[in-house]
Design a protein around this motif. Sequence first.
Motif, PDB file in Angstrom:
ATOM      1  N   GLY A  72       0.778  -1.225   0.000  1.00 43.60           N
ATOM      2  CA  GLY A  72       0.000   0.000   0.000  1.00 43.60           C
ATOM      3  C   GLY A  72       0.812   1.278   0.000  1.00 43.60           C
ATOM      4  N   HIS A  73       2.135   1.178  -0.137  1.00 44.85           N
ATOM      5  CA  HIS A  73       2.967   2.374  -0.199  1.00 44.85           C
ATOM      6  C   HIS A  73       3.015   2.905  -1.633  1.00 44.85           C
ATOM      7  N   GLU A  74       3.296   4.199  -1.756  1.00 41.35           N
ATOM      8  CA  GLU A  74       3.493   4.757  -3.088  1.00 41.35           C
ATOM      9  C   GLU A  74       4.703   4.100  -3.746  1.00 41.35           C
ATOM     10  N   ARG A  75       4.566   3.780  -5.018  1.00 42.21           N
ATOM     11  CA  ARG A  75       5.688   3.198  -5.756  1.00 42.21           C
ATOM     12  C   ARG A  75       6.472   4.326  -6.437  1.00 42.21           C
ATOM     13  N   TRP A  76       7.781   4.363  -6.148  1.00 43.21           N
ATOM     14  CA  TRP A  76       8.667   5.342  -6.782  1.00 43.21           C
ATOM     15  C   TRP A  76       9.821   4.584  -7.424  1.00 43.21           C
ATOM     16  N   PRO A  77       9.694   4.201  -8.686  1.00 48.37           N
ATOM     17  CA  PRO A  77      10.744   3.410  -9.334  1.00 48.37           C
ATOM     18  C   PRO A  77      12.089   4.123  -9.401  1.00 48.37           C
ATOM     19  N   ARG A 132      10.428   0.474   1.070  1.00 51.05           N
ATOM     20  CA  ARG A 132       8.975   0.640   1.117  1.00 51.05           C
ATOM     21  C   ARG A 132       8.411   1.088  -0.235  1.00 51.05           C
ATOM     22  N   CYS A 133       9.134   1.978  -0.907  1.00 50.42           N
ATOM     23  CA  CYS A 133       8.647   2.540  -2.175  1.00 50.42           C
ATOM     24  C   CYS A 133       9.132   1.759  -3.385  1.00 50.42           C
TER      25      CYS A 133
END
Length: 230
Positions: A131-136, A182-183
């Motif tokens: 549920g964390h924001e994904r930041w590739p 986390r991201c």
Amino acid sequence: MSTSPPPGLGNLAQSRKEDFKAFADAPRRVQPEALSRTALRALDEKSRTAYDRARRRWHANLGPIRTPQLAALHEDLWDIVDSNQQDGDTAKGAVAVDAFPGLGKTTAVLAFAREFHRREIAEHGAFTAQGHERWPVCRVGLTGNTGMKDLNRAMLEFFGHPGRQTSTAAQLGLQALDCMLRCEVRLLVLDDLHFLKWRETSGIEVSNHLKWIANEFPVTLLKVGVGLAD
């Protein structure tokens, strides 16, 4: 005739995640319509001002132009990033983009980072399974005389972490690692790496810290700078 630029692109700091997302998600600019002299003279003052502003913005933001050199660089970067599928217990390969100032290193790398961000979001979604924001992509721009603590703080600045102003260097590093995990960051771009204090007494400390990042962070480390081979 379209004279509006993508919203907000003239006021971005790509060392922050929201601004990097705006850069990555922005649509391609639309070239202003080519008007004849007669059509230009027919414009009222407000329309002519808007048209001239659109032309200035268009010419100021041309590119990046896909030259053979740019295409070759991006092909190499895709090969390296896509081959870095090792599990977390194995260090991933790193890459350095080294050239003289003013040749477009940052522009070329940002163009690649934008495409990588878009692909990862399209394939995996905007949020992780937890549920964390994904930041590739995490992009960090270094400043003059950057030390280990400054580097850790800059990584946390990208995520807007609340502890970036009060923690020790070691705590900042662990907090940055937590954000990356986390991201689900997969590409860490360190721009202007030559600003690090290589020749100061802390040079060995900084070098070891980069090795720690390469070993512990589940990312491909993309270093950009001048004279990195020296």
